[in-house]
Design a protein around this motif. Structure first.
Motif, PDB file in Angstrom:
ATOM      1  N   ALA A 160       0.759  -1.274  -0.084  1.00 31.05           N
ATOM      2  CA  ALA A 160       0.042  -0.234   0.003  1.00 31.05           C
ATOM      3  C   ALA A 160       0.752   1.278  -0.139  1.00 31.05           C
ATOM      4  O   ALA A 160       1.837   1.390   0.800  1.00 31.05           O
ATOM      5  CB  ALA A 160      -0.895  -0.188   1.248  1.00 31.05           C
ATOM      6  N   VAL A 161       0.840   2.085  -0.825  1.00 24.35           N
ATOM      7  CA  VAL A 161       1.630   3.334  -1.181  1.00 24.35           C
ATOM      8  C   VAL A 161       0.798   4.348  -1.334  1.00 24.35           C
ATOM      9  O   VAL A 161      -0.033   4.618  -1.913  1.00 24.35           O
ATOM     10  CB  VAL A 161       2.235   3.175  -2.404  1.00 24.35           C
ATOM     11  N   ALA A 162       1.123   5.513  -0.450  1.00 22.81           N
ATOM     12  CA  ALA A 162       0.411   6.765  -0.387  1.00 22.81           C
ATOM     13  C   ALA A 162       1.452   7.893  -0.330  1.00 22.81           C
ATOM     14  O   ALA A 162       2.396   7.875   0.348  1.00 22.81           O
ATOM     15  CB  ALA A 162      -0.414   6.859   0.755  1.00 22.81           C
TER      16      ALA A 162
ATOM     17  N   ASP B  19      -3.322   7.394   6.462  1.00 25.40           N
ATOM     18  CA  ASP B  19      -3.692   6.407   5.083  1.00 25.40           C
ATOM     19  C   ASP B  19      -3.469   5.116   5.088  1.00 25.40           C
ATOM     20  O   ASP B  19      -4.111   4.016   4.680  1.00 25.40           O
ATOM     21  CB  ASP B  19      -2.800   7.168   3.943  1.00 25.40           C
ATOM     22  N   MET B  20      -2.309   4.828   5.998  1.00 23.28           N
ATOM     23  CA  MET B  20      -2.187   3.190   6.020  1.00 23.28           C
ATOM     24  C   MET B  20      -3.170   2.535   6.851  1.00 23.28           C
ATOM     25  O   MET B  20      -3.609   1.605   6.660  1.00 23.28           O
ATOM     26  CB  MET B  20      -0.756   3.163   6.596  1.00 23.28           C
TER      27      MET B  20
ATOM     28  N   ALA C 183      -6.088   3.424   7.310  1.00 22.86           N
ATOM     29  CA  ALA C 183      -7.295   3.568   6.360  1.00 22.86           C
ATOM     30  C   ALA C 183      -7.446   2.369   5.565  1.00 22.86           C
ATOM     31  O   ALA C 183      -8.429   2.019   5.209  1.00 22.86           O
ATOM     32  CB  ALA C 183      -7.638   4.887   5.800  1.00 22.86           C
ATOM     33  N   MET C 184      -6.168   1.826   5.134  1.00 20.24           N
ATOM     34  CA  MET C 184      -6.082   0.787   4.161  1.00 20.24           C
ATOM     35  C   MET C 184      -5.889  -0.561   5.003  1.00 20.24           C
ATOM     36  O   MET C 184      -6.167  -1.659   4.203  1.00 20.24           O
ATOM     37  CB  MET C 184      -5.052   0.902   3.232  1.00 20.24           C
TER      38      MET C 184
ATOM     39  N   VAL D 232      -0.057  -5.389   3.153  1.00 22.41           N
ATOM     40  CA  VAL D 232      -1.247  -5.758   3.498  1.00 22.41           C
ATOM     41  C   VAL D 232      -1.549  -7.263   2.839  1.00 22.41           C
ATOM     42  O   VAL D 232      -0.993  -7.397   1.868  1.00 22.41           O
ATOM     43  CB  VAL D 232      -2.442  -5.024   3.267  1.00 22.41           C
TER      44      VAL D 232
ATOM     45  N   ALA E 248      -7.046  -5.481   2.119  1.00 25.69           N
ATOM     46  CA  ALA E 248      -7.076  -4.026   2.272  1.00 25.69           C
ATOM     47  C   ALA E 248      -8.384  -3.414   2.539  1.00 25.69           C
ATOM     48  O   ALA E 248      -9.526  -4.063   1.886  1.00 25.69           O
ATOM     49  CB  ALA E 248      -6.382  -3.344   1.051  1.00 25.69           C
TER      50      ALA E 248
ATOM     51  N   ARG F  57     -10.602  -0.863   1.408  1.00 21.42           N
ATOM     52  CA  ARG F  57     -10.845   0.028   0.385  1.00 21.42           C
ATOM     53  C   ARG F  57     -12.324   0.896   0.832  1.00 21.42           C
ATOM     54  O   ARG F  57     -12.803   0.708   1.489  1.00 21.42           O
ATOM     55  CB  ARG F  57     -10.972  -0.720  -0.968  1.00 21.42           C
ATOM     56  N   ARG F  58     -12.295   1.757  -0.159  1.00 23.47           N
ATOM     57  CA  ARG F  58     -13.441   2.588  -0.127  1.00 23.47           C
ATOM     58  C   ARG F  58     -14.722   2.109  -1.005  1.00 23.47           C
ATOM     59  O   ARG F  58     -15.942   2.642  -0.644  1.00 23.47           O
ATOM     60  CB  ARG F  58     -13.165   4.110  -0.634  1.00 23.47           C
ATOM     61  N   ASP F  59     -14.411   1.138  -1.717  1.00 26.36           N
ATOM     62  CA  ASP F  59     -15.432   0.923  -2.524  1.00 26.36           C
ATOM     63  C   ASP F  59     -16.223  -0.549  -2.137  1.00 26.36           C
ATOM     64  O   ASP F  59     -16.937  -1.079  -2.937  1.00 26.36           O
ATOM     65  CB  ASP F  59     -15.007   0.514  -3.986  1.00 26.36           C
TER      66      ASP F  59
ATOM     67  N   ALA G 198     -13.321   1.614   4.310  1.00 29.99           N
ATOM     68  CA  ALA G 198     -12.938   2.548   5.137  1.00 29.99           C
ATOM     69  C   ALA G 198     -12.118   3.609   4.541  1.00 29.99           C
ATOM     70  O   ALA G 198     -11.735   3.704   3.428  1.00 29.99           O
ATOM     71  CB  ALA G 198     -11.875   1.725   6.121  1.00 29.99           C
ATOM     72  N   ILE G 199     -12.012   4.701   5.372  1.00 25.98           N
ATOM     73  CA  ILE G 199     -11.341   5.934   4.720  1.00 25.98           C
ATOM     74  C   ILE G 199     -11.004   6.740   6.245  1.00 25.98           C
ATOM     75  O   ILE G 199     -11.533   6.650   7.092  1.00 25.98           O
ATOM     76  CB  ILE G 199     -12.343   6.856   4.115  1.00 25.98           C
ATOM     77  N   ASP G 200      -9.952   7.382   6.082  1.00 26.16           N
ATOM     78  CA  ASP G 200      -9.634   8.252   7.367  1.00 26.16           C
ATOM     79  C   ASP G 200     -10.089   9.659   6.929  1.00 26.16           C
ATOM     80  O   ASP G 200     -10.551  10.263   6.112  1.00 26.16           O
ATOM     81  CB  ASP G 200      -7.994   8.227   7.445  1.00 26.16           C
TER      82      ASP G 200
END
Lengths: 317, 317
Positions: B39-41, B71-72, B74-75, B134, B139, B141-143, B205-207
């Motif tokens: 996971a990369v942000a 961000d991590m 949230a993933m 992960v 992970a 995700r938002r979807d 999930a989301i932060d």
């Protein structure tokens, strides 16, 4: 005015088929190739420092990725994924469009996918992170140069710095020379293919971003060795040769920076192989000297020691 | 004045035992754990926008990493490695020392290693990239939100925004309240442990960085669902409850941003498991509503629709 999310969507959301999840979540998800080592680097470009507000947005987009690809080249890594964090004062859509075109044209050329990043308002700043892959133990590091190795550089050196010197009126180029040198400054060509070909040949490598002397110096420091290079063997373009008696031009050649060529060391026994590689890639590769015992960088001109004081570019010097 | 290389060495070169190669080459080399997804942000913080020049450097160091760790979280990813690109006008050593202390204190807390980056002169800008791991398919995700899922948030919301509102004189806090709210603003605690625990439980999930309404809105959009949430169930600190009749405070709670709490959806059947997790982590987890069919975000207060227009923070709005 377009919102941040609209802008990201419009200019920076492109298909990223090799990612599990690209732009649009809290993080991107990628699956590195099994067993490969990941090479990771970041370079930040600041307006007024690394480029000018008046530069074409396309060239800024190109260069922001090119300098990062150059880091992958210097490691012998296959570039795969990039993140882009961008601060911009106003959401200048024409600029963003030009920037994204320059960025993605180069990304496509090397099969790199933009998988994430950030946008915010602020003084213009482009921060790119790049990830590439290399088989274990095959990365081209700075710390492997051995006494007796030859020192090679790709392409020609100093043209980008000549362009900058001309712009800053520290030297006078003809208009045609200026055009060529500004192209070298704005549109550096990352030597990714060369870097991949040097796996298993080069004992050390670095990309020349801060000038030959400074960057070769990093190899010497990390490898704990000395070097002797010859001024007359440094690869110079026709333009550079035309100005080579000028002290500013000599400084550009030795310590100008922004070359994004590779400097690498190879065992002397591989000299012919490197020459053959030069032909195969249609890219000048020039042997400029050799690695010695000690820790000094010695520059010779016509058999005599050449003094130098400018060691390259330092952002806070 | 210290050179760029001295500064990197002094403040940003720490042991990175999990890296094959850390700071000091053209790129860092890391070996991701076999089979794991990366996971990369990246998040960029700009002086005058995300923080003030007068903020303590330690808190800026903390926050620049915290927002990325968030961000991590949230993933549902385990954070592993970070890169830091830093533009600063002068090499202000006291500031750099404070910044690096704040940065590394948080990095150590979560076992994150700084493996590279860039430093340059320019308007103060901090660009951090983070990499975590992960297991495939796990992970957050938002979807993935499903109709019938419950919507939960961690911690309390809006205190950071209250602190900012007080500073901007849009609302008046007592001195003690201001101290607490400024701590929430400057020293957010990334919910990494919660994110890891939600693997296999949360469907999305989301932060909450841009405000609850905006960030929950991203889940709805990506999951193609609607939501109904209740104002009176939103987790509010004692300070927030004290000001809750104030329209500005309500806006802070709903759309303030800078919370760095997690908003996540779980199947209703897991309600007790989430409650148990809250006790285990000693962290408030509050069910604020549920996912519905459609695409609207509906806010209820005492059984009535509550109108809202502020959808959160947009950097170019």
């Amino acid at each position: 005015m377009a919102s941040e999310f609209d802008l990201i969507h419009r200019y920076f959301t492109r298909p990223a088929p090799s990612a599990i999840l690209g732009v649009g979540d809290d993080a991107a998800l990628i699956q590195p190739s099994p067993g490969m080592v990941l090479a990771v680097a970041a370079d930040m470009l600041v307006a007024g420092r690394h480029f000018s507000y008046s530069d074409k947005a396309e060239t800024v987009g190109h260069k922001s990725l090119a300098v990062n690809l150059s880091d992958m080249a210097a490691m012998g890594a296959t570039p795969r994924w990039a993140l882009l964090s961008l601060a911009i004062k106003d959401a200048d859509e024409a600029w963003l469009q030009g920037f994204s075109e320059g960025f993605f044209a180069l990304a496509q050329q090397f099969g790199v996918e933009l998988i994430g990043g950030d946008t915010t308002s602020g003084p213009l700043n482009l921060s790119v992170q790049i990830m590439g892959e290399v088989p274990p133990g095959q990365a081209l590091r700075r710390d492997g140069a051995q006494v007796g190795d030859e020192i090679w550089v790709s392409g020609t050196l100093g043209d980008a710095a000549l362009g900058l010197a001309n712009m800053q009126q520290r030297l006078v180029l003809t208009p045609a020379e200026a055009v060529a040198c500004m192209a070298a400054l704005h549109m550096p060509q990352p030597r990714v293919t060369l870097g991949l070909a040097l796996r298993g040949m080069a004992t050390a490598a670095i990309d020349i971003s801060d000038g030959l002397l400074a960057d070769l110096g990093h190899i010497l420091e990390r490898s704990n060795v000395a070097a002797e290079i010859e001024f007359d063997r440094l690869p110079a373009s026709e333009i550079m040769r035309h100005h080579i008696e000028n002290a500013t031009a000599q400084q550009c050649l030795l310590a100008g920076g922004d070359d994004y060529e590779l400097c690498f060391t190879v065992p002397a026994a591989l000299h012919q192989k490197v020459s053959a590689l030069s032909k195969k890639l249609d890219l000048p590769l020039t042997c400029i000297g050799s690695i010695k015992a000690g820790n000094e960088l010695t520059l010779l001109k016509a058999g005599k020691y050449m003094l130098f004081t400018v060691k390259g570019f330092d952002h806070f010097a």
